[in-house]
Enzyme design. Structure first.
Site, mmCIF file in Angstrom:
data_model
loop_
_atom_site.group_PDB
_atom_site.id
_atom_site.type_symbol
_atom_site.label_atom_id
_atom_site.label_comp_id
_atom_site.label_asym_id
_atom_site.label_seq_id
_atom_site.Cartn_x
_atom_site.Cartn_y
_atom_site.Cartn_z
ATOM 1 N N GLY A 144 26.929 101.815 94.495
ATOM 2 C CA GLY A 144 26.934 102.568 95.747
ATOM 3 C C GLY A 144 25.776 103.552 95.782
ATOM 4 N N CYS A 246 14.536 102.444 105.429
ATOM 5 C CA CYS A 246 15.423 102.325 106.603
ATOM 6 C C CYS A 246 16.405 103.494 106.620
ATOM 7 N N MET A 345 42.117 126.746 114.770
ATOM 8 C CA MET A 345 42.179 127.568 115.983
ATOM 9 C C MET A 345 43.098 126.967 117.042
ATOM 10 N N GLY A 348 49.008 123.902 116.113
ATOM 11 C CA GLY A 348 49.625 122.566 116.054
ATOM 12 C C GLY A 348 48.911 121.573 116.946
ATOM 13 N N GLU A 371 25.308 106.712 103.662
ATOM 14 C CA GLU A 371 23.878 107.057 103.783
ATOM 15 C C GLU A 371 23.479 108.111 102.751
ATOM 16 N N HIS A 374 26.946 113.717 99.827
ATOM 17 C CA HIS A 374 26.570 115.144 99.852
ATOM 18 C C HIS A 374 25.853 115.525 98.545
HETATM 19 P P1 TGC Z 1 13.846 105.860 92.837
HETATM 20 O O1 TGC Z 1 13.264 105.409 91.537
HETATM 21 O O2 TGC Z 1 13.898 107.310 93.161
HETATM 22 O O3 TGC Z 1 13.077 105.134 94.031
HETATM 23 C C1 TGC Z 1 12.823 103.728 94.047
HETATM 24 C C2 TGC Z 1 11.667 103.495 95.004
HETATM 25 O O4 TGC Z 1 12.069 103.885 96.322
HETATM 26 C C3 TGC Z 1 11.196 104.945 96.820
HETATM 27 N N1 TGC Z 1 12.035 105.856 97.597
HETATM 28 C C4 TGC Z 1 12.021 105.892 98.912
HETATM 29 N N2 TGC Z 1 11.285 105.219 99.821
HETATM 30 C C5 TGC Z 1 11.517 105.472 101.116
HETATM 31 N N3 TGC Z 1 12.453 106.337 101.538
HETATM 32 C C6 TGC Z 1 13.225 107.035 100.664
HETATM 33 N N4 TGC Z 1 14.172 107.864 101.101
HETATM 34 C C7 TGC Z 1 13.022 106.831 99.290
HETATM 35 N N5 TGC Z 1 13.589 107.306 98.152
HETATM 36 C C8 TGC Z 1 12.966 106.713 97.116
HETATM 37 C C9 TGC Z 1 10.617 105.558 95.562
HETATM 38 O O5 TGC Z 1 9.381 106.178 95.832
HETATM 39 C C10 TGC Z 1 10.450 104.350 94.674
HETATM 40 O O6 TGC Z 1 9.317 103.613 95.104
HETATM 41 P P2 TGC Z 1 8.405 102.811 94.047
HETATM 42 O O7 TGC Z 1 7.314 102.243 94.885
HETATM 43 O O8 TGC Z 1 7.969 103.834 93.039
HETATM 44 O O9 TGC Z 1 9.315 101.776 93.441
HETATM 45 O O10 TGC Z 1 15.283 105.192 92.960
HETATM 46 P P3 TGC Z 1 16.615 105.498 92.167
HETATM 47 O O11 TGC Z 1 17.133 104.188 91.698
HETATM 48 O O12 TGC Z 1 16.403 106.590 91.170
HETATM 49 O O13 TGC Z 1 17.591 106.027 93.327
HETATM 50 C C11 TGC Z 1 17.299 107.168 94.045
HETATM 51 C C12 TGC Z 1 18.441 107.560 95.022
HETATM 52 C C13 TGC Z 1 19.698 107.859 94.245
HETATM 53 C C14 TGC Z 1 17.990 108.809 95.727
HETATM 54 C C15 TGC Z 1 18.685 106.474 96.055
HETATM 55 O O14 TGC Z 1 18.930 105.278 95.495
HETATM 56 C C16 TGC Z 1 19.730 106.844 97.083
HETATM 57 O O15 TGC Z 1 19.339 107.368 98.110
HETATM 58 N N6 TGC Z 1 21.051 106.564 96.863
HETATM 59 C C17 TGC Z 1 22.047 106.688 97.918
HETATM 60 C C18 TGC Z 1 22.410 105.311 98.405
HETATM 61 C C19 TGC Z 1 22.594 105.270 99.887
HETATM 62 O O16 TGC Z 1 22.229 106.155 100.626
HETATM 63 N N7 TGC Z 1 23.165 104.180 100.356
HETATM 64 C C20 TGC Z 1 23.336 103.994 101.747
HETATM 65 C C21 TGC Z 1 23.815 102.595 102.055
HETATM 66 S S1 TGC Z 1 23.658 102.204 103.775
HETATM 67 C C22 TGC Z 1 24.840 103.087 104.525
HETATM 68 O O17 TGC Z 1 25.521 103.890 103.976
HETATM 69 C C23 TGC Z 1 24.965 102.836 105.969
HETATM 70 S S2 TGC Z 1 26.214 103.689 106.756
HETATM 71 C C24 TGC Z 1 25.686 103.347 108.315
HETATM 72 C C25 TGC Z 1 26.519 103.834 109.401
HETATM 73 O O18 TGC Z 1 27.613 103.291 109.625
HETATM 74 O O19 TGC Z 1 26.012 104.721 110.144
HETATM 75 P P1 FAD Z 2 29.792 106.241 94.211
HETATM 76 O O1 FAD Z 2 28.327 105.955 94.162
HETATM 77 O O2 FAD Z 2 30.673 105.519 93.253
HETATM 78 O O3 FAD Z 2 29.984 107.808 94.044
HETATM 79 C C1 FAD Z 2 31.226 108.390 93.677
HETATM 80 C C2 FAD Z 2 30.997 109.894 93.469
HETATM 81 O O4 FAD Z 2 30.083 110.076 92.366
HETATM 82 C C3 FAD Z 2 30.342 110.567 94.670
HETATM 83 O O5 FAD Z 2 30.878 111.851 94.842
HETATM 84 C C4 FAD Z 2 28.865 110.686 94.290
HETATM 85 O O6 FAD Z 2 28.219 111.775 94.904
HETATM 86 C C5 FAD Z 2 28.990 110.900 92.768
HETATM 87 N N1 FAD Z 2 27.783 110.489 92.045
HETATM 88 C C6 FAD Z 2 27.233 109.242 91.990
HETATM 89 N N2 FAD Z 2 26.107 109.271 91.246
HETATM 90 C C7 FAD Z 2 25.924 110.563 90.859
HETATM 91 C C8 FAD Z 2 24.931 111.241 90.084
HETATM 92 N N3 FAD Z 2 23.865 110.609 89.608
HETATM 93 N N4 FAD Z 2 25.084 112.572 89.877
HETATM 94 C C9 FAD Z 2 26.140 113.242 90.388
HETATM 95 N N5 FAD Z 2 27.099 112.662 91.110
HETATM 96 C C10 FAD Z 2 27.002 111.341 91.348
HETATM 97 N N6 FAD Z 2 26.745 100.772 102.888
HETATM 98 C C11 FAD Z 2 25.891 99.837 103.352
HETATM 99 O O7 FAD Z 2 25.074 99.279 102.618
HETATM 100 N N7 FAD Z 2 25.920 99.487 104.678
HETATM 101 C C12 FAD Z 2 26.777 100.032 105.551
HETATM 102 O O8 FAD Z 2 26.772 99.700 106.754
HETATM 103 C C13 FAD Z 2 27.711 101.005 105.069
HETATM 104 N N8 FAD Z 2 28.644 101.522 105.910
HETATM 105 C C14 FAD Z 2 29.628 102.334 105.403
HETATM 106 C C15 FAD Z 2 30.694 102.718 106.205
HETATM 107 C C16 FAD Z 2 31.728 103.501 105.693
HETATM 108 C C17 FAD Z 2 32.883 103.869 106.549
HETATM 109 C C18 FAD Z 2 31.662 103.960 104.346
HETATM 110 C C19 FAD Z 2 32.736 104.835 103.765
HETATM 111 C C20 FAD Z 2 30.604 103.582 103.541
HETATM 112 C C21 FAD Z 2 29.586 102.745 104.042
HETATM 113 N N9 FAD Z 2 28.546 102.288 103.226
HETATM 114 C C22 FAD Z 2 27.660 101.360 103.698
HETATM 115 C C23 FAD Z 2 28.558 102.603 101.792
HETATM 116 C C24 FAD Z 2 28.063 104.005 101.460
HETATM 117 O O9 FAD Z 2 26.689 104.112 101.593
HETATM 118 C C25 FAD Z 2 28.530 104.329 100.036
HETATM 119 O O10 FAD Z 2 29.940 104.512 100.097
HETATM 120 C C26 FAD Z 2 27.840 105.539 99.469
HETATM 121 O O11 FAD Z 2 26.461 105.293 99.264
HETATM 122 C C27 FAD Z 2 28.483 106.005 98.153
HETATM 123 O O12 FAD Z 2 28.684 104.935 97.293
HETATM 124 P P2 FAD Z 2 30.136 104.736 96.599
HETATM 125 O O13 FAD Z 2 31.154 104.775 97.664
HETATM 126 O O14 FAD Z 2 30.044 103.522 95.749
HETATM 127 O O15 FAD Z 2 30.335 106.013 95.699
#
Ligand code: TGC
Ligand code: FAD
Length: 392
Positions: A144, A246, A345, A348, A371, A374
């Site tokens: 995740g 993205c 506020m 119920g 995304e 926190h």
């Molecule tokens: P790291 O080694 O830091 O980076 C790998 C490569 O990625 C580049 N990079 C970025 N590029 C563009 N935008 C960003 N925000 C970037 N952050 C990093 C970086 O420069 C590097 O490039 P290169 O060329 O050197 O390879 O990667 P890491 O494996 O240490 O992970 C970093 C971390 C934890 C910050 C990242 O993986 C992360 O943001 N984790 C959170 C995962 C997340 O946000 N998942 C979202 C899934 S989609 C979703 O939730 C949709 S919900 C949609 C909805 O319903 O609205």
């Molecule tokens: P985990 O990564 O298992 O995290 C669990 C806890 O550990 C969190 O509190 C986190 O902050 C903490 N943690 C993790 N790593 C660290 C660290 N290094 N240091 C300190 N704390 C840490 N994903 C998609 O790809 N596409 C979608 O369209 C999409 N839609 C979503 C819709 C909903 C309703 C929800 C709930 C999620 C969706 N997601 C989607 C997935 C979402 O992006 C992930 O749930 C999110 O990135 C967190 O991953 P996880 O749930 O596996 O939690």
């Protein structure tokens, strides 16, 4: 739900910073939300059903691809217009904004930015018009916050790719027509593939039992030896930076969207505080209630300034990923805190569907997690200011 009487707070006269086009876009979106979302959204949330009939309206107001060029069917607007649209739509419901974020920033954006001309022409106009709905597959059951560890993979079979693996927690999955899926090739390099509904071995089971984002459908994307045509690989960017790019765009929209939910809760609580009488006077006349309201408008105003400035930077192409993380984290946290105070506020009444507060609060529990959680966004800021990576 009670009649939608929303009035937008603008304590610092920030409208002066907006162009006429920004205000027109915001007003048109607000009117649409008041007319087509507010009267029905509570029912859909209670039923845990996505309101499919809103897709046409969302397309008509330009909420699918607001900043994608008009030649591909997008609205050709700037980033502040995109932000204002997300603000207004999430003022209605985070689940509806989620559909727009996914469609615009997680499906249309990668096809536009990383795709070739044939892919742009084939998919973008249909996504903009709502004929196609898309989903974005990055998260997996075991990966995740750490998407770079993904195990979904594809092999080059000569005339096609063979895709295997599974994505979890995917917004819009149960009814998507196309999915932008991130998977590793045989060398372990991450690429984006466009997977279409109907491809053999591709299924999208729905995730049930959510207490949050109930008006948005969430599910899995499962790939069991799916043959993906070679022309469906996004050719112009690979590596983890491609999906993370993205996310920058979607997180930007979420920073604005959370503001919308906060504004709705503040506005509802303010109105209620003037009408609800206890101990012989409106509760808004008590200092403790004024403290809550005063702190809410202060936090909203700060968040409005943050998003506006971020929008200017994004329009100039100068917004960094870390700046976007800060705004997403701050604004969602701010909105959740305001929901909780506003809920109290209303006493119920605050727990009922008569008012939108509880729904916003529950929705934001997903928004604060997806995304990037926190805590992950805090670590992104920490890395940016210290240079030390505390993720690993
Ligand atoms: P790291 O080694 O830091 O980076 C790998 C490569 O990625 C580049 N990079 C970025 N590029 C563009 N935008 C960003 N925000 C970037 N952050 C990093 C970086 O420069 C590097 O490039 P290169 O060329 O050197 O390879 O990667 P890491 O494996 O240490 O992970 C970093 C971390 C934890 C910050 C990242 O993986 C992360 O943001 N984790 C959170 C995962 C997340 O946000 N998942 C979202 C899934 S989609 C979703 O939730 C949709 S919900 C949609 C909805 O319903 O609205
Ligand atoms: P985990 O990564 O298992 O995290 C669990 C806890 O550990 C969190 O509190 C986190 O902050 C903490 N943690 C993790 N790593 C660290 C660290 N290094 N240091 C300190 N704390 C840490 N994903 C998609 O790809 N596409 C979608 O369209 C999409 N839609 C979503 C819709 C909903 C309703 C929800 C709930 C999620 C969706 N997601 C989607 C997935 C979402 O992006 C992930 O749930 C999110 O990135 C967190 O991953 P996880 O749930 O596996 O939690």
């Amino acid at each position: 739900m009670a009649q939608d009487l929303f009035q937008s707070p603008d304590y610092y006269g920030l409208d002066d910073l907006l162009s006429e086009e920004h205000k027109l876009v915001r007003e048109a979106t607000r009117e649409w939300v008041k007319r087509d979302v507010s009267p029905v959204i509570e029912d859909y949330a209670q039923k845990a059903e996505f309101p499919k009939e809103m897709v046409k309206g969302l397309a008509e107001i330009g909420a699918f691809g607001p900043y994608i060029p008009t030649e591909y069917g997008g609205a050709g607007l700037d980033q502040i217009s995109y932000g204002l649209m997300m603000q207004e739509i999430e003022r209605g419901d985070s689940g509806i904004r989620s559909t727009c974020s996914v469609q615009s920033s997680l499906v249309m954006y990668p096809i536009y930015a990383y795709g070739n001309e044939e892919q742009r022409n084939k998919y973008l106009p249909k996504l903009a018009s709502g004929e196609f709905l898309g989903s974005f597959g990055l998260t997996e059951p075991d990966f995740g916050s750490n998407p770079g560890g993904m195990v979904t993979n594809f092999k080059d079979m000569g005339d096609h790719y063979l895709l295997n693996g599974a994505k979890m927690w995917i917004s819009n999955a149960p009814f998507c027509d196309v999915a932008v899926v991130w998977a590793k090739n045989e060398e372990g390099r991450i690429h984006g593939l466009i997977v279409e509904r109907g491809m053999e071995g591709f299924t999208t089971p729905e995730t049930h039992g959510k207490w949050s984002l109930r008006a948005s459908a969430t599910g899995e994307l499962v790939f069991d030896n799916v043959k993906v045509p070679k022309e469906n690989l996004l050719p112009n960017k690979s590596g983890l930076g491609a999906p993370l790019g993205c996310l920058d765009s979607a997180r930007f929209g979420i920073a604005w969207g959370a503001l919308g939910a906060a504004m709705d809760c503040y506005d509802t609580a303010l109105r209620y505080s003037k009408e609800r009488v206890q101990f012989g006077k409106p509760i808004g006349g008590f200092q403790l209630q004024q403290k809550k309201l005063a702190e809410m408008i202060t936090e909203i105003t700060k968040a409005q300034l943050l998003t506006w400035r971020l929008g200017v930077l994004k329009n100039e192409g100068n917004a960094t990923s870390a700046q976007i993380s800060m705004a997403k984290r701050n604004n969602v946290d701010m909105a959740l805190k305001i929901c909780r105070e506003a809920r109290q506020m209303l006493g119920g009444m605050g727990i009922t569907g008569e008012y939108p507060i509880m729904r916003h609060m529950m929705n934001l529990e997903s928004v604060v997690t997806y995304e990037g959680t926190h805590d992950i966004h805090l670590l992104i800021t920490g890395l940016d200011i210290t240079g030390f990576n505390a993720f690993k």
